[in-house]
Design a protein around this motif. Structure first.
Motif: not given
Length: 799
Positions: A393, A398, A464, A467, A470, A508, A511-512, A515-516, A696
């Protein structure tokens, strides 16, 4: 006294609620413990405890009365401790698997460890006595240390409890007889040449709700920097209050999802905790993030007690060491190729002397590289992507509007292009360097399994979507096939949160992971993972219509048909519901639904309308917006999409795209190839994703920084349809593609138009164009059949 009584009442209500909802029965002793906690925290005046003075006397005055009930009364208040330990354990396990420890077993120091709760709780994730060569608990309160000693005596663990100021704690005072804790002589000499002393360093340092209680936190954090090994980890969980404005411009914090605390919350919680000498000012966390590189960060709320903000931080040294300068040379060289961001999380202190070298072409530098140089010149940590276990990544900002426009969600949970056709048209091999749009990530995983190209650059403007990619990549790297199938085959996994913390997190980006962690329910709820995101709107609509019209059983039969003739017969019965003109006029044909649910932007909708009205489309002429008030253009387009699919492809056997749309899951018989057990065996290999880079940004922003003539294939899906013909954006992208592609390099694209306006743009900028598929009425060009045409543009000359 009034407010305190109100607080006591509120806490009693919480306990009562837990008792009724969770069927917990509180004993007489538990009520006494609660009263002791309340008295010590809110009523008992701070007083001098014997000969103890300063911070130690204040701590002992606060904890002495409640030391024996501390653990029981803090379970509701001190959230996130287990999460921090799980993340730290996951990172340690990954380091052990990679052989990254300096010696046979790591050393752990728990600063402000109090009663030893953290060390015992870690046993749920690691076998503490066997995994660590030495474990130290350092705390300034004699009463809490006494509880800790009794705990470890009961457990039979050799944990050294040290009642000492963390600023003066040194491992050399306690590790003289522990030879396993010393690094090898060769490693000592390598680091000594760089001016770093490795003797007596900790591999893990944790702080659980202690940083906010240390007045002189600067010196404590500085002492931790000296105590931590170059490859060591630090884990912190604590209260905080901060505004998002305070972190603006800091590209090293590892993500700001859920970090913002509103003004009222900041004022209230700061004043509230100040009563107990717990300081929530943002400077404590800021200094922590300044002194350490961020691996993972998580901002949460304790809603059971009013939404108290707390964070979990996993970090490492900002400045590691390159043992060999050749590693650096290879890294800098890689920054000049089509993959400019391969710089590991160590060794960047040697980078600045090399910057003036004229051999490095500045125009090939990535934004990630430039941001790293800015940080280094300002003595700041690198962006958190540089400190991750994997370098796939690539850093992005962001907070930019072009990334926040997606409202924190992805549009596509799966990919709406047929990878089988891509393979047939492009003949991808292991010598190819591919650029493709991320979308749901499915197709690029297919390319990796079936062709194993040298490198794949996945690009998406929506963070996203990346994400999601990832997560899929991490699942293959960390999980057995049964878990991968539950997550992405069935779309549900009740134990997803544990998997995320314990196994997926090391693979990961921060940031990913954030998110999850926020969207755990997408796998644990009763609905399918594929019901979420923009495409989830369409899936839920189909199911709702089936339920309202009483056709759920018919759709189930359609999806389990064994022959095409059987499928055609069932389709004739349900077609009036799915292809209802009333429904189309009211919802499906509207511009809002086409964008939010189907991902069809306004420019692409104009292509469809112009094709239906036979209006020519040329870039050189001014394009006025064409209105489709009757909705006939979109109606015909949908008919030409769905009818041939139902007539010519078998959903239960080969067309997993529509099977998923109708049922919300795949079957063992019908699924993408990458979700099969053979593909899992290949993708779970250690270096299966070594050639993957996840960007990204806009396509132009990425490829214009590539070294010229490096790509062999660019798969850009329908992205050209999104451009406005009245601007130069399309020609800019075509020029950038021409520069990045090798001679005879190919661009594969799909379009909602039979002959889109930008074909001539390619022809004017060094490409030959060929339409390799055209969807005419009644024809099915592939299993998706969503696009009117498919094109291959071949580079024939440099601009």
């Amino acid at each position: 006294m009034g407010p305190l009584l109100v607080l006591a009442g509120l806490l009693l209500i919480v306990y009562a609620a837990l008792s009724s909802q969770c069927k917990i029965r509180f004993s007489y002793n538990q009520v006494i413990n609660f009263c002791t906690f309340f008295y010590s925290s809110f009523l008992k005046p701070h007083s001098k405890e014997g000969a103890l003075v300063g911070q130690q006397g204040a701590l002992e005055s606060f904890y002495k009365v409640q030391a024996n009930v501390y653990d029981e009364t803090r379970k509701l208040l001190l959230c996130g401790r287990e999460d921090m330990l799980a993340l730290a354990a996951a990172q340690l396990n990954f380091q052990a698997q990679q052989g990254l420890f300096r010696h046979s077993k790591p050393v752990w120091v728990d600063i402000g460890g109090g009663t030893g709760y953290n060390i015992e709780a870690m046993h749920a994730f690691l076998n503490v006595p066997d995994f660590f060569s030495a474990v130290f608990l350092v705390d300034l309160s004699p009463s809490l240390c006494g509880v800790a000693r009794r705990r470890f005596k009961r457990l039979g663990w050799d944990v050294k409890v040290v009642c000492q100021d963390a600023r003066t704690f040194r491992l050399e005072d306690h590790l003289e007889k522990l030879e396993d804790a010393k690094p090898a002589a060769r490693e000592l000499s390598e680091y000594a040449s760089a001016g770093i002393n490795l003797v007596y360093k900790a591999d893990l340092i944790t702080m659980s709700y202690s940083l906010s209680m240390i007045p002189d936190y600067y010196t404590v954090v500085d002492s931790i920097v000296r105590l931590l090994a170059p490859t060591g980890l630090i884990g912190v969980v604590d209260f905080y209050v901060q505004s998002i404005v305070e972190t603006a411009g800091r590209n090293y914090v590892g993500g700001s999802l859920n970090r913002h605390v509103n003004w009222l919350g900041r004022v209230f919680w700061r004043a509230w905790f100040d009563c107990d000498r717990v300081s929530l000012e943002g400077a404590r966390r800021d200094y922590l993030e300044y002194r350490f590189g961020t691996k993972k960060i998580l901002d949460q709320r304790n809603y059971l007690l009013g939404g108290i903000p707390y964070y979990v931080f996993i970090g490492c040294h900002c400045q590691g060491v390159f043992a060999r300068s050749q590693d650096l040379l290879e890294t800098v060289d890689a920054s000049c190729t089509e993959s400019p961001q391969i710089m590991p999380a160590k060794g960047h202190e040697f980078l600045l002397p090399l910057l003036p070298q004229p051999a490095i072409a500045l125009e090939t530098r990535s934004k990630a590289y430039e941001s790293a140089i800015i940080n280094l010149s300002s003595n700041l940590p690198l962006p958190s992507t540089y400190y991750q276990s994997h370098q796939a990544r690539i850093y992005y900002d962001e907070l930019l509007e072009k990334h926040t426009q997606f409202n924190g969600d992805y549009l596509y949970s799966f990919t709406w292009e047929d990878p089988r056709v891509d393979q047939r048209l492009l003949q991808i091999s292991n010598n190819d360097t591919i650029l493709c749009l991320t979308s749901g990530g499915d197709n690029l995983l297919e390319y990796l399994v079936t062709a194993n190209p040298r490198r794949i650059h996945a690009i998406d403007l929506n963070p996203n979507q990346n994400h999601l990619l990832e997560l899929k990549v991490a699942a293959f790297q960390a999980l057995p096939y049964c878990d991968v199938w539950k997550m992405f085959g069935e779309g549900q996994h009740p134990d997803f949160r544990r998997l995320l913390l314990d196994q997926l997190s090391p693979h990961m980006s921060s940031q990913a992971f954030q998110f999850w962690a926020k969207h755990v329910d997408r796998f644990t709820s009763s609905t399918s993972f594929y019901d979420y995101g923009g495409s989830g709107h369409a899936i839920r609509l189909v199911r709702s219509l089936a339920w309202l019209s009483g056709l759920r059983q018919e759709i189930q039969k359609l999806c389990t048909s064994k022959t095409r003739n059987e499928q055609r017969e069932i389709w004739s019965r349900i077609r009036p519901m799915i292809l209802s003109r009333t429904l189309h006029w009211a919802l499906v044909g509207t511009e809002w639904f086409l964008w939010k649910a189907a991902g069809v932007p306004a420019a692409q909708r104009q292509l469809i309308i112009r094709d239906a009205m036979d209006i020519p489309c040329q870039q050189d002429s001014r394009h006025e917006k064409v209105s489709d008030t009757t909705g006939e253009a979109m109606w015909d387009y949908i008919l030409n999409t769905l009818d041939p699919v139902a007539q010519n492809t078998l959903l239960s056997d080969e067309n997993y795209h529509y099977l998923l749309t109708l049922t919300g899951r795949y079957t063992r018989r019908c699924h993408p190839f990458y979700l099969g057990p053979k593909a899992h065996r290949k993708l779970s290999q250690p270096h299966a994703f070594a050639g993957l880079r996840i960007h990204t940004d806009e396509i132009n922003e990425i490829i214009q920084r590539f070294k010229p003539s490096t790509l062999t294939i660019a798969i850009i899906m329908d992205s050209m349809d999104w451009f406005d013909p009245n601007t130069t954006a399309a020609s800019n992208q075509v020029c950038a593609l021409n520069r990045a592609l090798k001679p005879n390099g190919k661009v594969l694209l799909r379009s909602a138009g039979l002959k889109p306006w930008y074909v001539t743009v390619f022809e004017k900028h060094g490409f030959s164009t060929k339409r390799v598929a055209a969807r005419l009425p009644g024809m099915c060009v592939d299993r998706v059949n969503m696009y009117a045409s498919t094109w291959i543009m071949s580079k024939i000359e440099d601009l």
